[in-house]
Design a protein around this motif. Structure first.
Motif, PDB file in Angstrom:
ATOM      1  N   VAL A  49      47.275  42.111  36.047  1.00 34.34           N
ATOM      2  CA  VAL A  49      46.572  41.398  37.108  1.00 34.34           C
ATOM      3  C   VAL A  49      45.084  41.720  37.005  1.00 34.34           C
ATOM      4  O   VAL A  49      44.682  42.876  37.033  1.00 34.34           O
ATOM      5  CB  VAL A  49      47.104  41.778  38.508  1.00 34.34           C
ATOM      6  CG1 VAL A  49      46.298  41.099  39.601  1.00 34.34           C
ATOM      7  CG2 VAL A  49      48.582  41.420  38.626  1.00 34.34           C
ATOM      8  N   VAL A  50      44.270  40.663  36.868  1.00 33.15           N
ATOM      9  CA  VAL A  50      42.822  40.806  36.767  1.00 33.15           C
ATOM     10  C   VAL A  50      42.184  40.577  38.139  1.00 33.15           C
ATOM     11  O   VAL A  50      41.298  41.316  38.551  1.00 33.15           O
ATOM     12  CB  VAL A  50      42.247  39.802  35.734  1.00 33.15           C
ATOM     13  CG1 VAL A  50      40.749  39.904  35.633  1.00 33.15           C
ATOM     14  CG2 VAL A  50      42.903  39.998  34.379  1.00 33.15           C
ATOM     15  N   ILE A  51      42.665  39.555  38.830  1.00 34.63           N
ATOM     16  CA  ILE A  51      42.127  39.181  40.138  1.00 34.63           C
ATOM     17  C   ILE A  51      43.265  38.631  40.987  1.00 34.63           C
ATOM     18  O   ILE A  51      44.167  37.975  40.479  1.00 34.63           O
ATOM     19  CB  ILE A  51      41.009  38.117  39.991  1.00 34.63           C
ATOM     20  CG1 ILE A  51      39.762  38.770  39.424  1.00 34.63           C
ATOM     21  CG2 ILE A  51      40.717  37.413  41.293  1.00 34.63           C
ATOM     22  CD1 ILE A  51      38.522  37.931  39.435  1.00 34.63           C
ATOM     23  N   GLU A  52      43.196  38.918  42.289  1.00 37.63           N
ATOM     24  CA  GLU A  52      44.151  38.337  43.232  1.00 37.63           C
ATOM     25  C   GLU A  52      43.382  37.469  44.217  1.00 37.63           C
ATOM     26  O   GLU A  52      42.295  37.835  44.665  1.00 37.63           O
ATOM     27  CB  GLU A  52      44.909  39.427  43.993  1.00 37.63           C
ATOM     28  CG  GLU A  52      45.982  38.854  44.888  1.00 37.63           C
ATOM     29  CD  GLU A  52      46.843  39.913  45.562  1.00 37.63           C
ATOM     30  OE1 GLU A  52      47.623  39.533  46.444  1.00 37.63           O
ATOM     31  OE2 GLU A  52      46.719  41.098  45.223  1.00 37.63           O
ATOM     32  N   LEU A  53      43.935  36.305  44.514  1.00 45.06           N
ATOM     33  CA  LEU A  53      43.331  35.374  45.461  1.00 45.06           C
ATOM     34  C   LEU A  53      44.324  35.166  46.589  1.00 45.06           C
ATOM     35  O   LEU A  53      45.510  34.987  46.342  1.00 45.06           O
ATOM     36  CB  LEU A  53      43.076  34.023  44.809  1.00 45.06           C
ATOM     37  CG  LEU A  53      42.207  33.990  43.575  1.00 45.06           C
ATOM     38  CD1 LEU A  53      43.034  34.198  42.337  1.00 45.06           C
ATOM     39  CD2 LEU A  53      41.518  32.675  43.500  1.00 45.06           C
ATOM     40  N   ARG A  54      43.814  35.189  47.802  1.00 49.34           N
ATOM     41  CA  ARG A  54      44.703  34.935  48.931  1.00 49.34           C
ATOM     42  C   ARG A  54      43.940  34.232  50.036  1.00 49.34           C
ATOM     43  O   ARG A  54      42.739  34.405  50.185  1.00 49.34           O
ATOM     44  CB  ARG A  54      45.349  36.215  49.441  1.00 49.34           C
ATOM     45  CG  ARG A  54      44.399  37.237  49.968  1.00 49.34           C
ATOM     46  CD  ARG A  54      45.129  38.511  50.394  1.00 49.34           C
ATOM     47  NE  ARG A  54      44.201  39.568  50.679  1.00 49.34           N
ATOM     48  CZ  ARG A  54      43.504  39.675  51.789  1.00 49.34           C
ATOM     49  NH1 ARG A  54      43.654  38.792  52.749  1.00 49.34           N
ATOM     50  NH2 ARG A  54      42.667  40.665  51.977  1.00 49.34           N
ATOM     51  N   ILE A  65      40.060  34.799  49.903  1.00 47.93           N
ATOM     52  CA  ILE A  65      39.515  36.107  49.558  1.00 47.93           C
ATOM     53  C   ILE A  65      39.898  36.411  48.111  1.00 47.93           C
ATOM     54  O   ILE A  65      41.042  36.217  47.702  1.00 47.93           O
ATOM     55  CB  ILE A  65      40.060  37.186  50.511  1.00 47.93           C
ATOM     56  CG1 ILE A  65      39.587  36.880  51.931  1.00 47.93           C
ATOM     57  CG2 ILE A  65      39.614  38.580  50.064  1.00 47.93           C
ATOM     58  CD1 ILE A  65      40.159  37.770  52.994  1.00 47.93           C
ATOM     59  N   ILE A  66      38.922  36.872  47.350  1.00 45.55           N
ATOM     60  CA  ILE A  66      39.125  37.262  45.952  1.00 45.55           C
ATOM     61  C   ILE A  66      39.064  38.781  45.904  1.00 45.55           C
ATOM     62  O   ILE A  66      38.103  39.387  46.367  1.00 45.55           O
ATOM     63  CB  ILE A  66      38.047  36.645  45.045  1.00 45.55           C
ATOM     64  CG1 ILE A  66      38.078  35.115  45.142  1.00 45.55           C
ATOM     65  CG2 ILE A  66      38.219  37.118  43.604  1.00 45.55           C
ATOM     66  CD1 ILE A  66      36.925  34.421  44.431  1.00 45.55           C
ATOM     67  N   GLU A  67      40.106  39.391  45.323  1.00 51.89           N
ATOM     68  CA  GLU A  67      40.163  40.843  45.210  1.00 51.89           C
ATOM     69  C   GLU A  67      40.331  41.257  43.756  1.00 51.89           C
ATOM     70  O   GLU A  67      40.952  40.549  42.970  1.00 51.89           O
ATOM     71  CB  GLU A  67      41.341  41.402  46.016  1.00 51.89           C
ATOM     72  CG  GLU A  67      41.227  41.195  47.502  1.00 51.89           C
ATOM     73  CD  GLU A  67      42.416  41.733  48.265  1.00 51.89           C
ATOM     74  OE1 GLU A  67      43.461  42.048  47.637  1.00 51.89           O
ATOM     75  OE2 GLU A  67      42.328  41.840  49.495  1.00 51.89           O
ATOM     76  N   ARG A  68      39.768  42.414  43.440  1.00 52.16           N
ATOM     77  CA  ARG A  68      39.955  43.010  42.112  1.00 52.16           C
ATOM     78  C   ARG A  68      40.381  44.458  42.338  1.00 52.16           C
ATOM     79  O   ARG A  68      39.713  45.186  43.056  1.00 52.16           O
ATOM     80  CB  ARG A  68      38.664  42.955  41.304  1.00 52.16           C
ATOM     81  CG  ARG A  68      38.801  43.576  39.926  1.00 52.16           C
ATOM     82  CD  ARG A  68      37.543  43.434  39.108  1.00 52.16           C
ATOM     83  NE  ARG A  68      37.536  42.109  38.510  1.00 52.16           N
ATOM     84  CZ  ARG A  68      36.432  41.415  38.247  1.00 52.16           C
ATOM     85  NH1 ARG A  68      35.255  41.893  38.532  1.00 52.16           N
ATOM     86  NH2 ARG A  68      36.515  40.226  37.693  1.00 52.16           N
ATOM     87  N   GLU A  72      38.194  44.033  47.961  1.00 48.96           N
ATOM     88  CA  GLU A  72      37.629  42.699  48.124  1.00 48.96           C
ATOM     89  C   GLU A  72      36.400  42.544  47.244  1.00 48.96           C
ATOM     90  O   GLU A  72      35.532  43.408  47.204  1.00 48.96           O
ATOM     91  CB  GLU A  72      37.262  42.458  49.589  1.00 48.96           C
ATOM     92  CG  GLU A  72      36.791  41.048  49.847  1.00 48.96           C
ATOM     93  CD  GLU A  72      36.559  40.739  51.309  1.00 48.96           C
ATOM     94  OE1 GLU A  72      35.573  40.042  51.596  1.00 48.96           O
ATOM     95  OE2 GLU A  72      37.363  41.183  52.148  1.00 48.96           O
ATOM     96  N   LEU A  73      36.348  41.419  46.536  1.00 47.09           N
ATOM     97  CA  LEU A  73      35.231  41.107  45.649  1.00 47.09           C
ATOM     98  C   LEU A  73      34.370  40.003  46.240  1.00 47.09           C
ATOM     99  O   LEU A  73      33.144  40.046  46.149  1.00 47.09           O
ATOM    100  CB  LEU A  73      35.776  40.686  44.277  1.00 47.09           C
ATOM    101  CG  LEU A  73      34.804  40.364  43.181  1.00 47.09           C
ATOM    102  CD1 LEU A  73      33.929  41.564  42.856  1.00 47.09           C
ATOM    103  CD2 LEU A  73      35.556  39.930  41.928  1.00 47.09           C
ATOM    104  N   ALA A  74      35.025  38.983  46.858  1.00 45.43           N
ATOM    105  CA  ALA A  74      34.274  37.839  47.382  1.00 45.43           C
ATOM    106  C   ALA A  74      35.107  37.080  48.407  1.00 45.43           C
ATOM    107  O   ALA A  74      36.334  37.189  48.434  1.00 45.43           O
ATOM    108  CB  ALA A  74      33.876  36.911  46.243  1.00 45.43           C
ATOM    109  N   ARG A  75      34.389  36.266  49.204  1.00 45.05           N
ATOM    110  CA  ARG A  75      35.016  35.334  50.151  1.00 45.05           C
ATOM    111  C   ARG A  75      34.486  33.944  49.849  1.00 45.05           C
ATOM    112  O   ARG A  75      33.290  33.776  49.613  1.00 45.05           O
ATOM    113  CB  ARG A  75      34.677  35.691  51.594  1.00 45.05           C
ATOM    114  CG  ARG A  75      35.369  36.935  52.062  1.00 45.05           C
ATOM    115  CD  ARG A  75      34.967  37.301  53.474  1.00 45.05           C
ATOM    116  NE  ARG A  75      35.677  38.521  53.832  1.00 45.05           N
ATOM    117  CZ  ARG A  75      36.579  38.597  54.789  1.00 45.05           C
ATOM    118  NH1 ARG A  75      36.855  37.538  55.511  1.00 45.05           N
ATOM    119  NH2 ARG A  75      37.189  39.726  55.038  1.00 45.05           N
TER     120      ARG A  75
END
Length: 163
Positions: A49-54, A65-68, A72-75
């Motif tokens: 898993v590189v990035i999770e989006l939810r 929300i983008i998580e690494r 949290e990395l970004a919204r």
């Protein structure tokens, strides 16, 4: 770097590969089925898993929300006033803002930072059905993040189109 996204319209859990122009698998989009909110994992070719989006539940405007690595990395959310084209704002945790604008549902849009183009998403010049390209313009850009941004705005625009 150019990546090709082949969406499968009826795939269980919305899983599909993102490949480079040579046909090599770069990222797997793993849609998590049977969840209350939209959740996706972007995995590398080895399954990590590189990035999770939810989707953020309980917010005034739809937000992804983008998580690494669990952080949290970004919204990503739609800008309030955008009359002619779709406009989305990506706010990174360090305060940096990226702008996304164009015809999202047509897969014709761009991601830029402070007026500088980072990536262009387009179906033009592609003959494969349900495929669009992600052209990452800057060599030093975070490809996984830009793919995640493109996925988020597509999910948000499709959800808005349903409402």
């Amino acid at each position: 770097m150019r990546l090709l996204v082949r969406e499968r319209l009826f795939a269980i859990g919305d899983d599909y590969w993102i490949e480079d122009t040579e046909g090599r698998k770069v990222f797997l989009v793993d849609g998590k089925a049977m969840r209350v909110r939209d959740t996706f994992e972007l995995k590398d070719a080895h399954g990590r898993v590189v990035i999770e989006l939810r989707q953020k539940l309980l917010s005034l405007r739809d937000t992804m929300i983008i998580e690494r690595e669990g952080e949290e990395l970004a919204r990503v959310k739609r800008k309030r006033l955008s009359l002619l084209r779709n406009h989305y704002r990506v706010t990174l945790v360090d305060g940096t803002e990226l702008d996304v604008s164009g015809k999202i549902l047509d897969r014709e849009f761009a991601v830029d930072y402070d007026g500088e183009l980072l990536a262009r998403i387009s179906r033009r010049r592609l003959t494969l059905r349900d495929t669009y390209g992600i052209d990452i313009v800057r060599e030093d850009a975070d490809a996984a993040l830009l793919v995640a941004v493109a996925m988020c705005v597509v999910v948000l625009a499709e959800k808005e189109g349903e409402d």
